[in-house]
Design an enzyme around this catalytic site. Sequence first.
Site, PDB file in Angstrom:
ATOM      1  N   ARG A  42       0.800  -1.226   0.000  1.00  0.00           N
ATOM      2  CA  ARG A  42       0.000   0.000   0.000  1.00  0.00           C
ATOM      3  C   ARG A  42       0.839   1.286   0.000  1.00  0.00           C
ATOM      4  NH1 ARG A  42      -3.900  -1.071   4.874  1.00  0.00           N
ATOM      5  NH2 ARG A  42      -2.246  -2.517   5.453  1.00  0.00           N
ATOM      6  N   GLY A 104       2.311 -14.386   6.714  1.00  0.00           N
ATOM      7  CA  GLY A 104       1.692 -13.852   7.931  1.00  0.00           C
ATOM      8  C   GLY A 104       2.684 -13.637   9.063  1.00  0.00           C
ATOM      9  N   ASP A 128       6.796  -1.424  11.442  1.00  0.00           N
ATOM     10  CA  ASP A 128       6.091  -0.253  10.895  1.00  0.00           C
ATOM     11  C   ASP A 128       5.389   0.580  11.966  1.00  0.00           C
ATOM     12  OD1 ASP A 128       4.018  -1.959  11.509  1.00  0.00           O
ATOM     13  OD2 ASP A 128       3.105  -1.963   9.517  1.00  0.00           O
TER      14      ASP A 128
HETATM   15  C1  UD1 Z   1      -0.895  -6.564  12.990  1.00  0.00           C
HETATM   16  C2  UD1 Z   1      -1.684  -7.445  13.980  1.00  0.00           C
HETATM   17  C3  UD1 Z   1      -2.832  -6.614  14.542  1.00  0.00           C
HETATM   18  C4  UD1 Z   1      -2.295  -5.378  15.198  1.00  0.00           C
HETATM   19  C5  UD1 Z   1      -1.395  -4.582  14.244  1.00  0.00           C
HETATM   20  C6  UD1 Z   1      -0.687  -3.484  14.997  1.00  0.00           C
HETATM   21  C7  UD1 Z   1      -1.487  -9.710  13.130  1.00  0.00           C
HETATM   22  C8  UD1 Z   1      -2.158 -10.833  12.437  1.00  0.00           C
HETATM   23  N1  UD1 Z   1      -2.178  -8.605  13.282  1.00  0.00           N
HETATM   24  O1  UD1 Z   1      -1.781  -6.217  11.933  1.00  0.00           O
HETATM   25  O2  UD1 Z   1      -3.577  -7.380  15.491  1.00  0.00           O
HETATM   26  O3  UD1 Z   1      -3.368  -4.578  15.654  1.00  0.00           O
HETATM   27  O4  UD1 Z   1      -0.394  -5.429  13.674  1.00  0.00           O
HETATM   28  O5  UD1 Z   1       0.048  -2.665  14.129  1.00  0.00           O
HETATM   29  O6  UD1 Z   1      -0.357  -9.852  13.541  1.00  0.00           O
HETATM   30  N2  UD1 Z   1       5.077  -9.055   8.352  1.00  0.00           N
HETATM   31  C9  UD1 Z   1       6.048  -9.959   8.004  1.00  0.00           C
HETATM   32  N3  UD1 Z   1       5.684 -11.073   7.292  1.00  0.00           N
HETATM   33  C10 UD1 Z   1       4.403 -11.316   6.924  1.00  0.00           C
HETATM   34  C11 UD1 Z   1       3.419 -10.377   7.290  1.00  0.00           C
HETATM   35  C12 UD1 Z   1       3.783  -9.252   8.003  1.00  0.00           C
HETATM   36  O7  UD1 Z   1       7.218  -9.781   8.316  1.00  0.00           O
HETATM   37  O8  UD1 Z   1       4.169 -12.355   6.290  1.00  0.00           O
HETATM   38  C13 UD1 Z   1       5.481  -7.841   9.100  1.00  0.00           C
HETATM   39  C14 UD1 Z   1       5.160  -6.563   8.354  1.00  0.00           C
HETATM   40  O9  UD1 Z   1       6.267  -6.156   7.560  1.00  0.00           O
HETATM   41  C15 UD1 Z   1       4.847  -5.586   9.475  1.00  0.00           C
HETATM   42  C16 UD1 Z   1       4.384  -6.469  10.633  1.00  0.00           C
HETATM   43  O10 UD1 Z   1       4.751  -7.789  10.323  1.00  0.00           O
HETATM   44  O11 UD1 Z   1       5.992  -4.865   9.893  1.00  0.00           O
HETATM   45  C17 UD1 Z   1       2.875  -6.408  10.845  1.00  0.00           C
HETATM   46  O12 UD1 Z   1       2.260  -6.847   9.660  1.00  0.00           O
HETATM   47  P1  UD1 Z   1       1.023  -6.107   9.022  1.00  0.00           P
HETATM   48  O13 UD1 Z   1       0.616  -6.829   7.811  1.00  0.00           O
HETATM   49  O14 UD1 Z   1       1.298  -4.653   8.919  1.00  0.00           O
HETATM   50  O15 UD1 Z   1      -0.057  -6.404  10.166  1.00  0.00           O
HETATM   51  P2  UD1 Z   1      -1.294  -5.506  10.536  1.00  0.00           P
HETATM   52  O16 UD1 Z   1      -2.370  -5.742   9.541  1.00  0.00           O
HETATM   53  O17 UD1 Z   1      -0.872  -4.132  10.786  1.00  0.00           O
HETATM   54 CA    CA Z   2       0.815  -2.704  10.048  1.00  0.00          CA
END
Ligand code: UD1
Ligand code: CA
Length: 480
Positions: A42, A104, A128
């Site tokens: 995004r 995930g 982030d």
């Molecule tokens: C996540 C939480 C949510 C919380 C929020 C807070 C989960 C399922 N959800 O959601 O409950 O309120 O953070 O900000 O955890 N990432 C990886 N590998 C992946 C997916 C993500 O390294 O396969 C990393 C992303 O780069 C990011 C972090 O994990 O820095 C969080 O992932 P993101 O997809 O932003 O989760 P949110 O939807 O924000």
């Molecule tokens: Ca996030």
Amino acid sequence: MVDDLSDRRISNSAPGAGSPGIPLYGSLSFASVILAAGKGTRMKSRKPKALHTVCGKPMLEIVVESARSAGSAPVVVVVPSDSTAIREALGDKCLYAVQKEQLGTGHALMQAQATIPDCDNIVVMAGDTPLLRHETLAEMTRTHIATEAPITMLTSSHTEPEGLGRVVRGHDGKIAAVVEQKQADPETLDIREVNAGAYCFNSSWLWDNLPCLKPSSTGEIYLTDLIEVAVTQGLEVASLALDDGSEAFGINTRVELSRAESMMRDRILRRWMMEGVTIPDPESVYIDYAVQIGLDSVILPNTHIKGRVAIGEDCEIGPNSIVVDSQIGDQCKIVSSVVEEAVLESDVHVGPFSHLRRGTYLESEVHIGNFGEIKNSRIGRATKSGHFSYIGDADVGANVNIGAGSITCNYDGQEKHRTVIGDDVFIGCDTMMVAPVTIGDRSYTGTGSVINKNVPPDSGAIGAPARIRTKKPGRDSGSA
Ligand code: UD1
Ligand code: CA
């Protein structure tokens, strides 16, 4: 002499930059994992989301530093396969684990296991959320120790819940689950308490249970499903509630990036004002994360201080100035000017409308007035250049007067050459110094002279091209 202001003023440090190793958690060891392998689609960017900057620093670097300041070591960052840019930016500030496929947050944490050494507890957070303070992380860690829970999580009831996981509590007020927005029913969506995305885990419990997580309905393995796992085992999940909801603010789009920037900027400005810096119009002042400013300095409107800058005490910077990667001593004044990669000792005045470029070094009491440009040059103590000048690749002594319109002709079309001017020299208005050339101590040059050969000490050079007069008569007209 100003050698390294940033070291000298390290105690007056920027917000978020805590001292390493301060929080001690008894004999317990804590490692950190920062999840930063997400695609960040995004952001619509060629650059990884983690490297987009907030107040001049990549957001991931801010999070890594907070983890370190909160006392956990090592810090492991989970990165995607193509992570060259991230590794270049962060170097050996952390260890790296690779998540080849973005399956995930739970899956991301699994990838870190092999890189984490044996330790009692593991702090996990997202790459982030750069507004999360290291003090808060340390408090979460202390809560974790006190409660002996398998998981301690940060929650917030003062953050816009859109997009975040909702914290579901039972009738007894205890945490029952975290439900992601996509899976939430309308009643759950109404919950104001959200998951801030930072946790502390008991590591043996974590490694026993993490592999058992099943993909959610979206196909992703959610780290947040561990909360329900613990509750099902009859274990209590502890939490720490944030007072300041901005700490849970995550960056997923450029709109959120700008909001994060504005919140971080506000923190930085407040911090400096509380530290004794006057900023009459904070709305128009931009100060980067890694800036240091001394007591009683004043930062006037429309001023940008970027990168690694150290400003001394009793300075006045601005209005309308840009200072980048520079060291400014005490009692300096910079008005409507641009200063880049320069060092200024104390009592130096610059501007209005001057440009100090890379490699400029101004000793104490130097005065650069209107429309001066200086590059890769050292200017000696109390030397003055009041009006319209270009000084490039020069070594200028002390107490030199550089008349209006004087120029070092440093470039012959192929190469740059140096100009050397001794102490107590008087450069007449409109002098062209054709480098390489040396003008000796106590000499002078005439108005409009073209200096294309060396001028010995105690002599004059007049005309175009200049003729040398060995005995020094009265001075030609200069400007002051
Ligand atoms: C996540 C939480 C949510 C919380 C929020 C807070 C989960 C399922 N959800 O959601 O409950 O309120 O953070 O900000 O955890 N990432 C990886 N590998 C992946 C997916 C993500 O390294 O396969 C990393 C992303 O780069 C990011 C972090 O994990 O820095 C969080 O992932 P993101 O997809 O932003 O989760 P949110 O939807 O924000
Ligand atoms: Ca996030």
